[in-house]
Motif scaffolding. Sequence first.
Motif: not given
Length: 461
Positions: A66, A74, A85-86, A109, A82, A93, A47, A69, A88-89
Amino acid sequence: MARPPGPPLPRLLPALLLAAAAAALPRRPCAPAGLPPDTVLGRPGANVTLSCRGEGLANDTVSWELETRRGRRLAQGDALPLRGLQRDDAGRYSCRAGGRPLRTLRLLVQDPPEVPRVSCYRRSHDRDVLCEWPLRQKPAPGTQATLWVKRRFTAENATEQQCRYFSKVQKFVCRLKVPPGVDDNKPLVVSTCVRNGAGSAAGEDKIITLSGVLKPDPPLNVTVRALERWPQRLRVAWAYPSSWDPRFYWLRFQVRYRPEPARTFTEVDQVTQTSLDIADAWRGTRHVVQVRAQEEFGHGAWSEWSREAVGTPWTDPRDLASEPGPFSSQFPAEDGTDGYGATLPPELFGAEPAEEAADGGLAEAGGRSGAAPYTFLMAGGSLLLGIALFVGIVVRYRRTRRAGGRRGAKADGAGQHALVPLAPPSPGSPLSETPLLPPAAAPPAPGPFHVTNLDYFFSGK
């Protein structure tokens, strides 16, 4: 006061050698890669909270976006939490207030790099040394791998080499250039370090020699050929790998082969030529053959096995022509097989399909008619042979009777020998001049079927 005796010198030598070896090892500055400013690191599953930290934002609404995106908000507020986390994150930002950008943060990440487990090899005496290690998963972007090499027990500086990642084989590969004139038996110390933003990992020091890491490429163009009129022989041929020059250094080879029904290989060692005759191949069976190579004096390791090559021994065409088909006319064995291990169809044993069994006696008669032609042919052939023999005997007997009747019509006395009086010879003639019997008449010529004189039986007396 007497000083206690120190340890003997032979016991100190191993410790001194280890200390010298440790001092001679190259320094490995394997520290994690420094993170640039405004970069936040997070591990997968953790996290993280991003903070805008803007001043005078009490009455302004802060929104986060992001880069991947854009146009999609967000969250709102100075902090952006967050969770879980993965990969793709990861990305950049941006926080905005009143339509103006305030701050941009880069989120990484990543996991710390895997510990490298290095193996080194050299394809030939005139090639560079390649050191590599595989990875379980793709490394994070920006991961760096470094290799250091130096001579053991020397104070010289280590040679540094950067390694490359090859995604197709999922390996890091480092190329160590060997200067000319280096002794192939001198030990070298190899050290590795991999690092990224999440941490670093150093591999264990590896001591190698140039001759000990020799590992040729597999042989090329492996072929398997049948030898005419040799049903249990196969000739295997191959070529040197293109990375090995046979003009200066040779290779020795190992050949393994197996028939396709079998799972274990038969191996042949100490092959110095580029061909081999297999003398115990299975007749009419396809064989799988592979070849590998090693330096002629046994230095280094064996190469990988070559690609599989297949071949079948020579088979006499007459044997192929005489082989029965899947449903031959041979009599089946009692166990329901044809004598070659193949199960025969049930209809050959009287088991008929359901459609034929439903037709009653007609279907049963039709099912038994398959063996009738062979029975009739054998019976008819025997009958014709008996008739022919009987006719021959009768004809011969009749001809014999006719010949005997003609000889029986001869005059009386024909064929009889005249009696000669046994009077004593005259005194004046010698004994040898008086014949005891007159000369016999020439016997008549026998007929075409006469073997002995039959006049005695057909003379009429």
